[in-house]
Design an enzyme around this catalytic site. Structure first.
Site, PDB file in Angstrom:
ATOM      1  N   ASP A   1       0.847  -1.188   0.000  1.00 27.10           N
ATOM      2  CA  ASP A   1       0.000   0.000   0.000  1.00 27.10           C
ATOM      3  C   ASP A   1       0.885   1.240   0.000  1.00 27.10           C
ATOM      4  O   ASP A   1       1.675   1.450   0.932  1.00 27.10           O
ATOM      5  CB  ASP A   1      -0.900  -0.009   1.239  1.00 27.10           C
ATOM      6  CG  ASP A   1      -2.028   1.004   1.165  1.00 27.10           C
ATOM      7  OD1 ASP A   1      -2.193   1.632   0.108  1.00 27.10           O
ATOM      8  OD2 ASP A   1      -2.749   1.166   2.168  1.00 27.10           O
ATOM      9  N   MET A   2       0.794   2.049  -1.044  1.00 31.51           N
ATOM     10  CA  MET A   2       1.581   3.278  -1.114  1.00 31.51           C
ATOM     11  C   MET A   2       1.092   4.260  -0.048  1.00 31.51           C
ATOM     12  O   MET A   2      -0.101   4.351   0.226  1.00 31.51           O
ATOM     13  CB  MET A   2       1.466   3.908  -2.503  1.00 31.51           C
ATOM     14  CG  MET A   2       1.943   3.009  -3.639  1.00 31.51           C
ATOM     15  SD  MET A   2       3.675   2.483  -3.462  1.00 31.51           S
ATOM     16  CE  MET A   2       4.524   4.054  -3.668  1.00 31.51           C
TER      17      MET A   2
ATOM     18  N   ASP B   1      -3.048   2.575  -6.081  1.00 36.46           N
ATOM     19  CA  ASP B   1      -1.975   2.672  -5.080  1.00 36.46           C
ATOM     20  C   ASP B   1      -1.818   1.456  -4.193  1.00 36.46           C
ATOM     21  O   ASP B   1      -1.160   1.518  -3.159  1.00 36.46           O
ATOM     22  CB  ASP B   1      -2.175   3.911  -4.208  1.00 36.46           C
ATOM     23  CG  ASP B   1      -3.469   3.858  -3.406  1.00 36.46           C
ATOM     24  OD1 ASP B   1      -4.339   3.013  -3.709  1.00 36.46           O
ATOM     25  OD2 ASP B   1      -3.618   4.672  -2.476  1.00 36.46           O
ATOM     26  N   GLU B   2      -2.405   0.330  -4.560  1.00 37.00           N
ATOM     27  CA  GLU B   2      -2.241  -0.875  -3.740  1.00 37.00           C
ATOM     28  C   GLU B   2      -2.324  -2.132  -4.589  1.00 37.00           C
ATOM     29  O   GLU B   2      -2.937  -2.150  -5.655  1.00 37.00           O
ATOM     30  CB  GLU B   2      -3.280  -0.924  -2.617  1.00 37.00           C
ATOM     31  CG  GLU B   2      -4.711  -1.006  -3.103  1.00 37.00           C
ATOM     32  CD  GLU B   2      -5.705  -1.169  -1.966  1.00 37.00           C
ATOM     33  OE1 GLU B   2      -5.380  -1.838  -0.976  1.00 37.00           O
ATOM     34  OE2 GLU B   2      -6.814  -0.624  -2.086  1.00 37.00           O
TER      35      GLU B   2
END
Length: 392
Positions: free
Chosen positions: A9-10, A103-104
């Site tokens: 996860d960013m 983003d994940e």
């Protein structure tokens, strides 16, 4: 062999990208979204979160919570660009990667210990590689099952890592709030609280049949999750079926010139995305949302599949020209669907040449310049001052 699933996860992704590209934003409370009072926050930096600013919050409320908040418009094209870099980095570790959002992602880590060492080393190397490629941090969680990997990635955010080992699962779940289980929203969590179930341990205190009777079809899955059971696997991401871009205006408009210019800007974004992923589409769709929030779409199928910016724009503008704009427009967007991969060498079994239009040489040249010098290196004359218009 021990099964491992990792969730990557960013950290505060959109906001972190803005701080990466704009050093003057670093260390300051920042929110990505629209800049008008009609907008909502799409993402908030960790500096802004300390003030209570969260995604989906109205800009008005965010400003009240944090008077010094910096508000910037989102750049989805840039976020997708870095997202692609992240996914490419993850594929260096495993062929089984499932992108869950921009983003994940989930990664099947089973057997990776033979190549990269113990699972904590695998997670650490993933974090290092993502930072090398993007300049951004991510948080990684690893667990024997999918939903626990997602929970684990949130334990030590930001820039964190948490390994939930099989022998620790029962103890971890015993005190875990039921609201942390994926699929348990605020409403169900409140219902469970009134039933005396605040933690997974409380769920396991009653048999599976009890929850099936009280909660319905989700009751059995709820009991399974509370016990650490999740049959879900990592499924490599399926290919995209459409590509689109849209903008919401801060001030509603009936100005066709303004709308046509935005369709050009959006067609550029869509065409660039199509070419970047090697797709061509046959169907162009116009999306319009009016001031009263009613929404319509109009589509047209072309004779040949295309990734040509000019043709996409021309088709969208033609569809717009057929609409009655007595009502002001709040949002406009364009999309392309009905894809085919970019052809390699035609054979007797491929589409006939006339069904796939050749990629524009101008588009390819513009793409090459922007890849080398940045997205703002080349701008059409018609779009020079467009970003000064109020949109989100």
């Amino acid at each position: 062999m021990q099964t491992w699933i990792l969730h990557i996860d960013m950290d505060a992704f959109f906001a972190s990208v803005e701080q990466l590209d704009h050093p003057e934003y670093r260390g300051k409370p920042l929110a990505v979204g629209g800049t008008s009072d009609r907008s909502v926050v799409s993402a908030a930096s960790y500096e802004a979160r300390k003030w209570g600013v969260r995604s989906a919050m109205s800009v008005v409320k965010a400003r009240k919570l944090c008077p010094d908040l910096l508000l910037v418009s989102g750049r989805m094209g840039r976020y997708k660009e870095i997202s692609n870099q992240v996914m490419a980095a993850l594929h260096e570790f495993s062929p089984t990667v499932e992108q869950a959002s921009v983003d994940e992602a989930y990664l099947d880590g089973t057997g990776l210990e033979r190549l990269f060492g113990p699972i904590d080393q695998v997670a650490r190397q993933i974090k290092t590689r993502v930072r090398e490629v993007t300049g951004l941090t991510c948080s990684v969680g690893a667990a024997p099952v999918r939903f626990l990997a997602k929970i684990a990635s949130d334990v030590n955010k930001p820039d964190g890592m948490f390994i939930l080992r099989p022998e620790d699962v029962a103890g971890f779940l015993r005190t875990l709030p039921v609201g942390r289980i994926p699929g348990v929203g605020a409403k169900l969590a409140e219902t469970l609280r009134h039933m005396g179930a605040r933690t997974c341990g409380d769920i396991l205190g009653r048999p599976r049949s009890y929850w099936e009777q009280r909660v319905g079809k989700y009751g059995g899955a709820l009991h399974d999750r509370a016990g650490g059971i999740d049959p879900s696997t990592v499924t490599p991401t399926s290919e995209a079926k459409s590509c689109s871009a849209e903008n919401t205006f801060h001030e509603d408009t009936t100005d066709r010139e303004v709308l046509n210019r935005w369709l050009l800007a959006q067609s550029e974004r869509v065409g660039s995305d199509l070419r970047g992923h090697g797709y061509k589409g046959r169907t162009v769709t116009l999306k319009v949302k009016f001031a009263d929030f009613t929404q319509i779409t109009r589509s047209r199928s072309l004779d040949a599949r295309t990734d040509n910016t000019a043709l996409i724009c021309e088709t969208a503008r033609d569809l717009l020209g057929q609409l009655d704009l007595r009502r002001a427009v709040r949002l406009i967007g364009v999309g392309v669907s009905n894809f085919s991969p970019r052809p390699r060498q035609l054979t007797l079994f491929d589409d006939a040449p006339g069904e796939i239009e050749a990629t524009s040489g101008l588009d390819l040249a513009v793409d090459a310049v922007r890849r080398k010098f940045g997205p703002r290196a080349v701008t059409r004359v018609d779009l020079l001052d467009l970003k000064k218009k109020n949109t989100s």
